[in-house]
Design an enzyme around this catalytic site. Structure first.
Site, PDB file in Angstrom:
ATOM      1  N   HIS A  98      27.497  33.555  25.941  1.00  0.00           N
ATOM      2  CA  HIS A  98      27.730  32.049  25.741  1.00  0.00           C
ATOM      3  C   HIS A  98      27.029  31.643  24.592  1.00  0.00           C
ATOM      4  CE1 HIS A  98      28.337  32.081  30.488  1.00  0.00           C
ATOM      5  NE2 HIS A  98      29.474  32.042  30.008  1.00  0.00           N
ATOM      6  N   LYS A 120      33.526  25.653  44.184  1.00  0.00           N
ATOM      7  CA  LYS A 120      33.181  27.012  43.865  1.00  0.00           C
ATOM      8  C   LYS A 120      31.548  27.209  44.339  1.00  0.00           C
ATOM      9  CE  LYS A 120      33.873  30.043  39.859  1.00  0.00           C
ATOM     10  NZ  LYS A 120      33.837  30.036  38.440  1.00  0.00           N
ATOM     11  N   ARG A 176      35.833  38.913  26.013  1.00  0.00           N
ATOM     12  CA  ARG A 176      35.179  40.229  26.190  1.00  0.00           C
ATOM     13  C   ARG A 176      35.866  41.159  26.269  1.00  0.00           C
ATOM     14  NH1 ARG A 176      31.976  37.585  31.007  1.00  0.00           N
ATOM     15  NH2 ARG A 176      34.135  36.751  31.112  1.00  0.00           N
ATOM     16  N   SER A 218      27.886  36.030  33.677  1.00  0.00           N
ATOM     17  CA  SER A 218      27.025  35.234  34.489  1.00  0.00           C
ATOM     18  C   SER A 218      26.764  35.827  35.933  1.00  0.00           C
ATOM     19  CB  SER A 218      27.492  33.755  34.777  1.00  0.00           C
ATOM     20  OG  SER A 218      27.504  33.121  33.652  1.00  0.00           O
TER      21      SER A 218
HETATM   22  P1  ADP Z   1      34.606  30.434  33.645  1.00  0.00           P
HETATM   23  O1  ADP Z   1      34.082  30.302  34.883  1.00  0.00           O
HETATM   24  O2  ADP Z   1      35.429  29.394  33.182  1.00  0.00           O
HETATM   25  O3  ADP Z   1      35.286  31.890  33.375  1.00  0.00           O
HETATM   26  P2  ADP Z   1      32.286  31.186  32.088  1.00  0.00           P
HETATM   27  O4  ADP Z   1      31.166  30.419  32.319  1.00  0.00           O
HETATM   28  O5  ADP Z   1      32.067  32.569  32.903  1.00  0.00           O
HETATM   29  O6  ADP Z   1      33.505  30.221  32.584  1.00  0.00           O
HETATM   30  O7  ADP Z   1      32.676  31.549  30.767  1.00  0.00           O
HETATM   31  C1  ADP Z   1      33.060  30.536  29.848  1.00  0.00           C
HETATM   32  C2  ADP Z   1      33.877  31.183  28.538  1.00  0.00           C
HETATM   33  O8  ADP Z   1      32.826  31.710  27.915  1.00  0.00           O
HETATM   34  C3  ADP Z   1      35.054  32.119  28.911  1.00  0.00           C
HETATM   35  O9  ADP Z   1      35.890  31.677  27.868  1.00  0.00           O
HETATM   36  C4  ADP Z   1      34.473  33.462  28.877  1.00  0.00           C
HETATM   37  O10 ADP Z   1      35.455  34.290  28.466  1.00  0.00           O
HETATM   38  C5  ADP Z   1      33.258  33.344  27.695  1.00  0.00           C
HETATM   39  N1  ADP Z   1      32.215  34.304  28.133  1.00  0.00           N
HETATM   40  C6  ADP Z   1      31.686  34.727  29.120  1.00  0.00           C
HETATM   41  N2  ADP Z   1      30.672  35.482  28.779  1.00  0.00           N
HETATM   42  C7  ADP Z   1      30.824  36.037  27.634  1.00  0.00           C
HETATM   43  C8  ADP Z   1      30.107  36.920  26.633  1.00  0.00           C
HETATM   44  N3  ADP Z   1      29.273  37.656  27.187  1.00  0.00           N
HETATM   45  N4  ADP Z   1      30.531  36.850  25.382  1.00  0.00           N
HETATM   46  C9  ADP Z   1      31.446  36.154  24.944  1.00  0.00           C
HETATM   47  N5  ADP Z   1      32.124  35.136  25.953  1.00  0.00           N
HETATM   48  C10 ADP Z   1      31.875  35.004  26.899  1.00  0.00           C
END
Ligand code: ADP
Length: 164
Positions: free
Chosen positions: A17, A41, A90, A128
């Site tokens: 992120h 959630k 990803r 996450s």
């Molecule tokens: P959500 O619950 O909306 O998927 P996340 O917090 O998991 O939210 O992720 C937010 C955004 O960040 C999404 O677009 C996700 O694809 C992107 N993301 C998550 N992990 C990574 C990573 N390791 N590298 C790049 N982008 C990521």
């Protein structure tokens, strides 16, 4: 002023992120990281905790602001005067869901576009959920999150296991 919005759960914020935040911040005047207040959630961290962690991690990037939101993303984006939604991609597994969301959001508000940044190869496997999974079993999460975030995560699991 050009404002973009990067929404997500950030439960917790990972190095993946943060890489997207740094790169996206360079493409816009202002980047709002929008933390989804997903009451329904099952989050490990409250929305206030997730906002605080993101604030700490992005304090050196002057054009980044952290906010929480609930309800429709496009409505929040419009309130913030943001015309661009940033999402990270990803792997192909992200693509189908992201495409559907981007198309839905475009139907809901034609003035807002979604831009995708591809994950850095170093972090393309980081999520996450795996951070929480590894931490739950006492594994080392230092490759996935910063030391500051690792502290917060480990504290949660210590509290959880003590209260059992
Ligand atoms: P959500 O619950 O909306 O998927 P996340 O917090 O998991 O939210 O992720 C937010 C955004 O960040 C999404 O677009 C996700 O694809 C992107 N993301 C998550 N992990 C990574 C990573 N390791 N590298 C790049 N982008 C990521």
């Amino acid at each position: 002023m050009h404002t973009a919005i990067y929404p997500g759960s950030f439960d917790p914020v990972t190095r993946g992120h943060l890489d997207i935040i740094e790169r996206a911040a360079k493409t816009t005047d202002k980047l709002i990281v929008a933390v989804l207040n997903n009451g329904a959630k099952n989050s490990l961290f409250s929305v206030e905790e997730r906002v605080k962690m993101l604030e700490e991690e992005t304090k050196d990037i002057p054009n980044v602001e952290i906010r929480s939101f609930n309800g429709l993303l496009v409505e929040f984006a419009a309130q913030c005067d943001a015309h661009v939604i940033i999402r990270g991609l990803r792997a192909i597994t992200d693509f189908e869901y992201e495409l559907q969301m981007a198309q839905t959001n475009r139907v809901l508000n034609h003035n807002i576009d979604t831009l995708f940044l591809t994950a850095d190869l170093k972090y393309s496997y980081v999520s996450s959920s795996t951070v929480k999974e590894v931490a739950r079993f006492g594994g080392d999460i230092s490759s996935f999150v910063t030391p500051n975030i690792a502290n917060y995560v480990m504290k949660k699991f210590t509290i959880h296991s003590e209260s059992k």
